[in-house]
Design an enzyme around this catalytic site. Structure first.
Site, PDB file in Angstrom:
ATOM      1  N   SER A 194       0.657  -1.244   0.118  1.00  0.00           N
ATOM      2  CA  SER A 194       0.055  -0.115   0.006  1.00  0.00           C
ATOM      3  C   SER A 194       0.771   1.368   0.029  1.00  0.00           C
ATOM      4  CB  SER A 194      -0.943  -0.011   1.064  1.00  0.00           C
ATOM      5  OG  SER A 194      -0.246  -0.151   2.297  1.00  0.00           O
ATOM      6  N   HIS A 217      -5.596  -4.848  -0.512  1.00  0.00           N
ATOM      7  CA  HIS A 217      -5.425  -3.674  -1.441  1.00  0.00           C
ATOM      8  C   HIS A 217      -5.568  -4.016  -2.839  1.00  0.00           C
ATOM      9  CE1 HIS A 217      -4.019  -0.660   1.375  1.00  0.00           C
ATOM     10  NE2 HIS A 217      -3.412  -1.616   2.113  1.00  0.00           N
ATOM     11  N   LYS A 268     -12.425  -0.794   1.641  1.00  0.00           N
ATOM     12  CA  LYS A 268     -11.440  -0.388   0.312  1.00  0.00           C
ATOM     13  C   LYS A 268     -12.628  -0.639  -0.801  1.00  0.00           C
ATOM     14  CE  LYS A 268      -7.147  -0.706   2.301  1.00  0.00           C
ATOM     15  NZ  LYS A 268      -7.393  -1.221   3.876  1.00  0.00           N
TER      16      LYS A 268
END
Length: 261
Positions: free
Chosen positions: A45, A73, A104
């Site tokens: 990330s 991610h 996310k």
């Protein structure tokens, strides 16, 4: 993931970042009879780099190790069905455990692991961090399910995000704002000063209504402080123009160096 390793009280051997050669050397030096688990991420990330998953799986097969892949991610953003980098590379069946998030890309909250029924049942029964955690509320679980079902069959968001990311990269490059090149959706804008990094983030919010996270030590090494930009599929050309113009203005105000094209 790091906290899990610490709480396990198992021996931990750290190999060099994304370095299959160093991993192989270190795992070869261990007791062949000892159980082993190779833990790593897909998209990292902070720098936005991507792990060599196939090479790590090859080493795991060679030495009889399990694999634990953190895809938080990447899920929703990569692969034809949003399964992550491992799906994109056709490697999901080679991994022992895949960790993901319902935040996310999926837009709600919570997390999960995907593994064999026996392993999941073991974690459910023995992991104190899970046992003593409140279950997700039904409406959150329903929202996560709807989001996953949508992203499994719709590629528009993934394709649109790639377009947005590339547009942001090109625009920042044109005005000399230094970014860290990588193959993912994460655009690190390299500031290199902790005070100015926080100042830029505050000013972007206060003066321009733009929220961008400042990333300072100890999250990243000193001297590599950055703003982390992650464009979304719903950001418009006007949004990108607004970000680039604001960042250019504040960059000059902070007397930060610009990259030479």
């Amino acid at each position: 993931m790091i906290e899990g390793i610490r709480h396990s009280r198992a021996q931990c051997v750290v190999f060099r970042h994304n370095d299959p050669h160093d991993l192989r050397e270190k795992i070869a030096a261990l007791d062949p009879a000892a159980p082993k688990l190779i833990a790593f991420e897909s998209v990292y990330s902070m720098d936005g780099d991507i792990a060599p998953i196939k090479e790590f799986c090859d080493i795991a097969d060679e030495f009889g190790a399990m694999t634990y892949l953190d895809e938080v991610h990447a899920v929703g953003l990569y692969g034809d069905h949003g399964g992550g980098i491992a799906e994109r590379e056709g490697l999901m069946d080679r991994l022992t455990v895949i960790e993901g998030t319902l935040g996310k890309a999926f837009g709600v909250v919570g997390g999960y692991i995907a593994a064999s029924a026996a392993l999941v049942d073991f974690v459910r029964s023995f992991a104190s961090g899970f046992i003593f955690t409140t279950a997700l509320p039904p409406h959150i679980a329903a929202g996560a399910r709807a989001s996953i079902q949508h992203l499994k069959q719709c590629n528009w968001e993934r394709l649109r995000q790639r377009d947005r990311v590339e547009k942001v990269r090109v625009r920042l490059r044109q005005i000399g704002i230094p970014t860290l090149e990588n193959p993912s959706h994460i655009v690190p804008v390299m500031v290199g000063d902790p005070v100015k990094c926080k100042m830029l983030s505050d000013w972007l919010m206060e003066k321009h209504g733009i929220y961008v996270q400042p990333i300072n030590y100890p999250t990243v090494p000193k001297g590599t402080e950055r703003l982390r930009i992650t464009p979304s599929p719903v950001h418009t050309d006007e949004d990108i123009d607004h970000l680039v113009e604001a960042l250019s203005e504040l960059w000059s105000h902070c007397a930060l160096a610009r990259a030479v094209a």
